[in-house]
Design an enzyme around this catalytic site. Structure first.
Site, PDB file in Angstrom:
ATOM      1  CG  HIS A 178      10.589  36.103 -58.769  1.00 44.42           C
ATOM      2  ND1 HIS A 178      11.088  34.835 -58.988  1.00 44.42           N
ATOM      3  CD2 HIS A 178      11.679  36.925 -58.688  1.00 44.42           C
ATOM      4  CE1 HIS A 178      12.418  34.891 -59.039  1.00 44.42           C
ATOM      5  NE2 HIS A 178      12.798  36.148 -58.859  1.00 44.42           N
ATOM      6  CE1 TYR A 183      15.836  36.648 -53.903  1.00 40.78           C
ATOM      7  CE2 TYR A 183      15.388  35.936 -56.147  1.00 40.78           C
ATOM      8  CZ  TYR A 183      16.206  36.588 -55.229  1.00 40.78           C
ATOM      9  OH  TYR A 183      17.394  37.148 -55.633  1.00 40.78           O
ATOM     10  NE  ARG A 230      12.550  33.903 -64.876  1.00 39.33           N
ATOM     11  CZ  ARG A 230      13.778  34.384 -64.887  1.00 39.33           C
ATOM     12  NH1 ARG A 230      14.250  35.037 -63.842  1.00 39.33           N
ATOM     13  NH2 ARG A 230      14.549  34.264 -65.948  1.00 39.33           N
TER      14      ARG A 230
HETATM   15  C1  8OZ Z   1      20.336  39.180 -59.405  1.00 40.27           C
HETATM   16  C2  8OZ Z   1      20.590  40.003 -58.334  1.00 40.27           C
HETATM   17  C3  8OZ Z   1      19.594  40.232 -57.410  1.00 40.27           C
HETATM   18  C4  8OZ Z   1      18.366  39.648 -57.554  1.00 40.27           C
HETATM   19  C5  8OZ Z   1      16.599  36.804 -59.271  1.00 40.27           C
HETATM   20  C6  8OZ Z   1      15.650  38.881 -58.547  1.00 40.27           C
HETATM   21  O1  8OZ Z   1      17.597  36.086 -59.369  1.00 40.27           O
HETATM   22  C7  8OZ Z   1      16.747  38.206 -58.810  1.00 40.27           C
HETATM   23  C8  8OZ Z   1      18.091  38.810 -58.637  1.00 40.27           C
HETATM   24  C9  8OZ Z   1      19.091  38.586 -59.567  1.00 40.27           C
HETATM   25  O2  8OZ Z   1      15.471  36.392 -59.544  1.00 40.27           O
END
Ligand code: 8OZ
Length: 369
Positions: A178, A183, A230
């Protein structure tokens, strides 16, 4: 003619069709342990060519939300083993999304109640979700501390260990790194969140360094053929921002081309929102061309608000190899069949997206025979 519904080889993975279930956070894993209900939920959706799990924390430091699953302890891995067995019994394929939230967290979720970690000590202007007395509650993210350069090799190792555990212990068919949605790895990539002055900040090469070290470590452990990644070049999610994403992501995909990945997964536009952002233009065709020109042979997976017509068009004209559907899979466990038969789709209920039990999770109806 290429069809959405035909089998396709993606790296080491033989998929029954080109329809992918996108990663979807559902907050139903207390103590980060996947439950039998989660096994049922994923197995119900096993007719997708590939299931990508909800984002799954590689460590407690990587946690940013209540009740999201982890990959870092025996109970968590045992829980995931139940999930992968159920999916395999139902004839599906499943990869786990490797997640570290970086600054998108709250002290309450961190080891010892400390601050979340980030490339730089810049607070994200976003919220996270804490579940208080069973009620999901949005709270501001906490102020992060900047990671020391000495901590980064350990972080890379944590991604690698999680990938190895996922494949060798929990039975996943592969992993997805990810690196999207604001993030940790996206925080390093984008200058809005990365103001480091060491080898991990400043130039494009430096900002991409951590992501590429993680990608090399993960593929070194489990193989490129079962690894995807991703990316979200322009999403505003979680306060992600870079003033010049086109050369940044061109560099990233050109480097990734060397790793023989199974797939590259691109979120086009704002995650879960608009596909076109007037203030954040981006040329996705040029990005794909840069990957192919650099020798990248992985499948090109696209995501964000595709319907059947758009998905078929993208597969037929070659602009994508795989289409990931998110919210439609929440409400339609048999989405592949419904798309094939042009059947109507159930509407997802937003109130049950995050947290709770079977309601709005495993109780959506499938078409009758
Ligand atoms: C929605 C709520 C919390 C986390 C992402 C992991 O947007 C998420 C996520 C999505 O990639």
């Amino acid at each position: 003619m290429r069809s959405l519904f035909d089998p396709v080889q993606v790296g080491d993975l033989q998929l029954a069709n080109r329809i992918v279930m996108a990663p979807l956070t559902r907050n139903r894993a207390p103590d980060a342990i996947p439950t039998p209900l989660m096994a049922e939920y994923y197995a119900q959706r096993a007719s997708a060519g590939l299931l990508i799990t909800e984002a799954t924390a590689i460590s407690q430091q990587g946690q940013g939300y209540s009740d999201v699953p982890g990959l870092y302890g025996t109970e968590q891995l045992d829980g995931w083993t139940r999930v992968t067995e159920a999916v395999h019994d139902a004839g599906g394929k499943i990869v786990v999304q490797l997640w570290h939230v970086g600054r998108v967290s709250h002290n309450e979720l961190q080891p010892g109640g400390g601050p979340p970690v980030a490339p730089s000590a810049i607070t994200a202007r976003t919220k996270t979700v804490l579940i208080k007395n069973g009620v999901p509650t949005f709270v501001d993210t906490s102020a992060p501390r900047a990671l020391a350069a000495e901590e980064l090799p350990g972080l890379v190792h944590t991604y690698q260990a999680a990938a190895r555990n996922a494949v060798e212990t929990a039975g996943f068919d592969g992993v997805e790194i990810h690196a999207a949605n604001g993030y940790l790895l996206d925080q390093f990539l984008k200058s809005g969140s990365n103001q480091r002055t060491d080898d991990y900040g400043g130039s494009i090469e430096n900002r991409a360094r951590l992501l590429l070290e993680v990608a090399r470590a993960v593929t070194g452990a489990v193989g490129g053929g079962c690894t995807g990644i991703r990316l979200s070049p322009v999403t505003p999610s979680n306060d992600a921002y870079d003033p010049n994403p086109q050369p940044l992501f061109k560099y990233v995909v050109r480097q990734l081309a060397k790793l023989n990945l199974a797939y590259i997964h691109i979120i086009e536009g704002a995650t879960g929102g608009a596909r076109e952002l007037p203030d954040r233009p981006f040329d996705y065709a040029a990005l794909k061309a840069a990957y192919r020109t650099a020798g990248g042979k992985g499948a090109w997976m696209v995501n964000n608000d595709y319907d059947k017509a758009m998905a078929e068009q993208a597969v037929q004209d070659g602009s994508a190899d795989l289409i990931a559907f998110g919210k439609p899979f929440i409400a339609n466990p048999d989405l592949v069949r419904r798309l094939r038969e042009n059947a109507p789709l159930n509407t997802p209920d937003k109130a049950t997206f995050y947290g709770g039990g079977a309601e709005g999770y495993t109780d959506y109806q499938v078409l009758s025979e």
